[in-house]
Every structure is written in C-alpha cells, then in structure tokens.
Scaffold this motif. Structure first.
Motif, short mmCIF file in Angstrom:
data_model
loop_
_atom_site.label_atom_id
_atom_site.label_comp_id
_atom_site.label_asym_id
_atom_site.label_seq_id
_atom_site.Cartn_x
_atom_site.Cartn_y
_atom_site.Cartn_z
N SER A 1 0.81 -1.22 0.00
CA SER A 1 0.00 0.00 0.00
C SER A 1 0.85 1.27 0.00
O SER A 1 0.34 2.35 -0.33
CB SER A 1 -0.94 0.02 1.22
OG SER A 1 -1.88 -1.00 1.15
N GLY A 2 2.11 1.16 0.37
CA GLY A 2 2.96 2.33 0.43
C GLY A 2 3.58 2.75 -0.87
O GLY A 2 3.93 3.92 -1.06
N ASN A 3 3.72 1.78 -1.82
CA ASN A 3 4.37 2.12 -3.09
C ASN A 3 3.78 1.43 -4.32
O ASN A 3 4.20 1.69 -5.44
CB ASN A 3 5.88 1.84 -3.01
CG ASN A 3 6.19 0.40 -2.62
OD1 ASN A 3 5.47 -0.53 -2.97
ND2 ASN A 3 7.26 0.21 -1.86
N GLY A 4 2.81 0.54 -4.13
CA GLY A 4 2.16 -0.11 -5.25
C GLY A 4 2.88 -1.32 -5.80
O GLY A 4 2.43 -1.90 -6.79
N ASP A 5 4.00 -1.73 -5.20
CA ASP A 5 4.69 -2.94 -5.66
C ASP A 5 3.83 -4.17 -5.42
O ASP A 5 3.13 -4.28 -4.42
CB ASP A 5 6.00 -3.14 -4.89
CG ASP A 5 7.10 -2.19 -5.30
OD1 ASP A 5 6.81 -1.22 -6.02
OD2 ASP A 5 8.25 -2.41 -4.88
N ILE A 6 3.94 -5.12 -6.35
CA ILE A 6 3.36 -6.44 -6.11
C ILE A 6 4.22 -7.18 -5.09
O ILE A 6 5.45 -7.09 -5.10
CB ILE A 6 3.30 -7.24 -7.43
CG1 ILE A 6 2.10 -6.80 -8.27
CG2 ILE A 6 3.24 -8.74 -7.19
CD1 ILE A 6 0.77 -7.37 -7.80
N ILE A 7 3.58 -7.92 -4.19
CA ILE A 7 4.26 -8.72 -3.19
C ILE A 7 4.16 -10.19 -3.58
O ILE A 7 3.07 -10.70 -3.84
CB ILE A 7 3.63 -8.52 -1.80
CG1 ILE A 7 3.63 -7.04 -1.41
CG2 ILE A 7 4.36 -9.36 -0.76
CD1 ILE A 7 2.73 -6.74 -0.21
N SER A 8 5.30 -10.88 -3.63
CA SER A 8 5.30 -12.32 -3.88
C SER A 8 5.57 -13.05 -2.57
O SER A 8 6.05 -12.46 -1.59
CB SER A 8 6.36 -12.70 -4.91
OG SER A 8 7.65 -12.76 -4.31
N VAL A 9 5.27 -14.34 -2.54
CA VAL A 9 5.58 -15.15 -1.36
C VAL A 9 7.07 -15.07 -1.05
O VAL A 9 7.49 -14.97 0.10
CB VAL A 9 5.15 -16.61 -1.58
CG1 VAL A 9 5.73 -17.52 -0.50
CG2 VAL A 9 3.63 -16.74 -1.59
N TYR A 10 7.90 -15.07 -2.12
CA TYR A 10 9.35 -15.10 -1.93
C TYR A 10 9.89 -13.78 -1.38
O TYR A 10 10.96 -13.76 -0.76
CB TYR A 10 10.03 -15.47 -3.24
CG TYR A 10 9.58 -16.82 -3.74
CD1 TYR A 10 10.07 -18.00 -3.17
CD2 TYR A 10 8.62 -16.93 -4.74
CE1 TYR A 10 9.63 -19.24 -3.60
CE2 TYR A 10 8.16 -18.17 -5.17
CZ TYR A 10 8.67 -19.32 -4.59
OH TYR A 10 8.23 -20.54 -5.01
N ASP A 11 9.18 -12.67 -1.60
CA ASP A 11 9.57 -11.40 -0.97
C ASP A 11 9.49 -11.51 0.55
O ASP A 11 10.22 -10.81 1.26
CB ASP A 11 8.64 -10.27 -1.42
CG ASP A 11 8.88 -9.85 -2.86
OD1 ASP A 11 10.04 -9.93 -3.32
OD2 ASP A 11 7.91 -9.46 -3.52
N LEU A 12 8.60 -12.35 1.04
CA LEU A 12 8.34 -12.43 2.47
C LEU A 12 9.26 -13.41 3.18
O LEU A 12 9.27 -13.46 4.42
CB LEU A 12 6.89 -12.84 2.70
CG LEU A 12 5.84 -11.98 2.00
CD1 LEU A 12 4.43 -12.46 2.34
CD2 LEU A 12 6.00 -10.51 2.36
N LEU A 13 10.04 -14.20 2.42
CA LEU A 13 10.90 -15.22 3.01
C LEU A 13 12.35 -14.78 3.01
O LEU A 13 12.83 -14.17 2.05
CB LEU A 13 10.77 -16.53 2.24
CG LEU A 13 9.36 -17.13 2.16
CD1 LEU A 13 9.38 -18.38 1.29
CD2 LEU A 13 8.80 -17.42 3.55
N ASP A 14 13.07 -15.10 4.09
CA ASP A 14 14.50 -14.80 4.20
C ASP A 14 15.25 -15.69 3.20
O ASP A 14 14.99 -16.90 3.12
CB ASP A 14 14.97 -15.07 5.62
CG ASP A 14 16.36 -14.53 5.89
OD1 ASP A 14 17.28 -14.83 5.11
OD2 ASP A 14 16.53 -13.81 6.89
N THR A 15 16.17 -15.10 2.46
CA THR A 15 16.92 -15.87 1.46
C THR A 15 17.73 -17.00 2.11
O THR A 15 18.00 -18.02 1.46
CB THR A 15 17.87 -14.97 0.67
OG1 THR A 15 18.73 -14.25 1.58
CG2 THR A 15 17.09 -13.96 -0.17
#
Length: 327
Positions: A126-140
């Motif tokens: 909501s802050g910048n309009g980027d799409i969020i993927s599951v992998y964005d949420l996981l630590d590499t």
C-alpha cells in the motif's frame, strides 16, 4: 528492430455501483450482473494508485479505463450468433485494504468450446504499489527450508480433503501432487497476520467441480523463523512505514520507452518452470498486447501471438539491476 528500455514503475463506459471505504477508496464498475471490477480513486498518493490500477486493468481487462470512454470489459469477451466467447463472467473480492497491503482476488469464467474458471490474486504494497510475492516475504537464508515446509503443509491439507468427496468422485491425485510440488506459488493472498495459498489451479477442470477446499493458511507465528524483514513487518501488523520495502519478483509493472521516445507499460508473470506470459501496452491508447515466452538466466524471450496463435512480434531483452533493456 526497435530498442526498448524499461524501468520498474515507482510511481469509460462506467457505471459506479458504489464507493467503498478502507485505506484506499474505490468505485465498482459494472456491466450487467456478470461483470464488476474495482477502480481505486485518486484521492491521495496518486503514483501508488495509478500503479495499482494500471497493473490490475491491463492484466485482467486488457485496457485502461482512463483511456477509453466505452465499456471497459469489451476486449475480454464477445458474442457470435449469441454464443458467448471469452471471459463471460468477472467478479472481485477485496481481501485486505489497509495501510500495509491491498489484496484483491479477481474471479473469471472463460468460455470457448467449453467453460473454465480461475481466480487471480494480487497483493500490493500500500505504500508504493509494488506487487508482493511469497518469496519477498521469506528470508533468502531459509527459503529452501521454508518452501519445503509450505509444500508439506499444502500437500497434507489436500490429502485431508478426500473426506469431503462423494463415494463416486475421483481425483487425479498424482497430477495434483505434482502441481503442488512444482508451483511457483502465484495464487495467494494476505489477510490479517496470515498468508493463504490457493491451490485450486493445481486441479484439473473436472476436479474443480468437486467439493475440495484447496486454500491452506500460514500464520505469522508458524512462519516467523522463515520470514524476511519485509515479511515480518507485514504479517506482524507493524506500524512501520511499508513503502521502504520493494518487490523483487514478477509480476511487477514496468514503464519504459520504445526508440527512447514512445512510452509503454510491460509486465510478466510465471506459470510454470521458466515459462510465463505478460503484456505490453502503449500509454497513448492503453490497450494491452499479450506476450508468451520464457524468462531464464535474466533473459526474456517473448513473442506476441495473433488471434491464430502465429507470432507477429517479439521481445528479446535482459533484466539487469532492475532494468529491462532489449529489442
């Protein structure tokens, strides 16, 4: 051949049914009971709203409402001798509308020789309009362990669904388990403190007619040890400004130029392995042109098929440091 250069975007006939309240205010555009679609209102943070509206409309409607004063659903369905063809039903469900996330599900029925249905999910920062993927949420560092856990829980959840089947119903278990194992996890939404992964697309058309619940929930508590800072901030409902986090996986919306002068939008999403589809749309007319092909080794090899599935154009480009450059 013309050179393209794209950067990640940082920035009709309408019958508004009603205006909705949440973090984002939006109106609903309708055309008969079969078609409804949300359009965010440009009340504030116009760059973010423009980005969300652009990706949603070009992905699902093949056109932008702001460039057309007629029916915004006209490019996704047609009737020939009263026989429906194309997307015969489109509806939406807002699943989250908060200062952190805007999640929306777009449900579609498509008919040709036969009919099928599916649901696409879009989770926006909501802050910048980027799409969020599951992998964005996981630590590499823990992504392999995390995806193994996620796959195991999805598999077990599917297997428990056999209790819901009628004695006469059968499912292609081997195929479904393979689809679950190889999924790129594009079908999910975020609500409250949880991720909900929808594996309906792992079912065959016949299996979708059964009484199978294919949505598996993952709470912040059980995923906490696997999460990146981005994921922990989102799922813990932190008050931190979410706009400092950015999506790194496709699909995203890019804006660039053809021959360094003609602006257009571009997006791409995976379906399986390195294969996927997307669109490009010149900003002047706001009409999406479909693309099919692969993204492998940071290289796009895409073609634009015509109505007879013959190639009428191509994009060959490299993805480097967040930019796409090619021909």
């Amino acid at each position: 051949m013309k050179k393209i250069f794209l950067l990640f975007v940082c920035i009709g006939f309408t019958s508004p049914l009603l205006s909705q309240k949440g973090y984002f205010d939006y109106t609903v555009v309708v055309d008969s009971p079969s078609y409804s679609f949300p359009i965010l209102k440009m009340d504030f943070d116009n760059n973010t709203v423009l980005k969300i509206n652009t990706l949603l409309q070009l992905s699902e409607l093949n056109m932008l409402s702001m460039t057309n004063d007629k029916n915004i659903f006209r490019l996704v369905y047609s009737f020939d001798d009263s026989i429906p063809f194309g997307e015969t039903w489109i509806n939406y469900n807002i699943l989250s509308n908060t200062p952190s996330i805007f999640s929306v599900a777009i449900a579609v029925e498509w008919c040709g020789a036969s009919c099928g249905h599916w649901t696409n999910y879009y989770n926006f920062n909501s802050g910048n309009g980027d799409i969020i993927s599951v992998y964005d949420l996981l630590d590499t560092k823990t992504v392999t362990e995390a995806t193994s856990y996620i796959q195991l829980k999805r598999t077990l959840h599917f297997l428990t669904q056999f209790n819901n089947l009628d004695e006469t119903e059968t499912v292609d278990t081997t195929s479904i388990l393979s689809e679950i194992e190889n999924s790129n996890l594009p079908y999910f939404y975020i609500a409250h403190d949880s991720i909900f992964i929808d594996d309906e697309e792992c079912l065959t058309k016949a299996d979708k007619l059964g009484d199978l619940d294919m949505i598996t929930a993952f709470s912040f508590t059980e995923l906490k040890k696997y999460l990146s800072d981005y994921g922990a901030t989102l799922l813990s409902n932190s008050k931190m400004n979410i706009s400092s986090f950015h999506g790194t996986d496709f699909p995203q919306l890019y804006k660039g130029t053809l021959d360094d002068s003609i602006p257009f939008y571009f997006s791409y999403r995976f379906y399986y392995d390195n294969n996927g589809s997307g669109f490009f749309a010149f900003t002047k007319d706001g009409i999406a042109h479909g693309l099919e092909g692969t993204f492998e080794g940071n290289h796009f090899d895409l073609t634009e098929p015509d109505e007879n599935y013959n190639d009428k154009g191509f994009i060959k480009a490299d993805f480097v440091d967040g930019k796409i450059i090619g021909t």
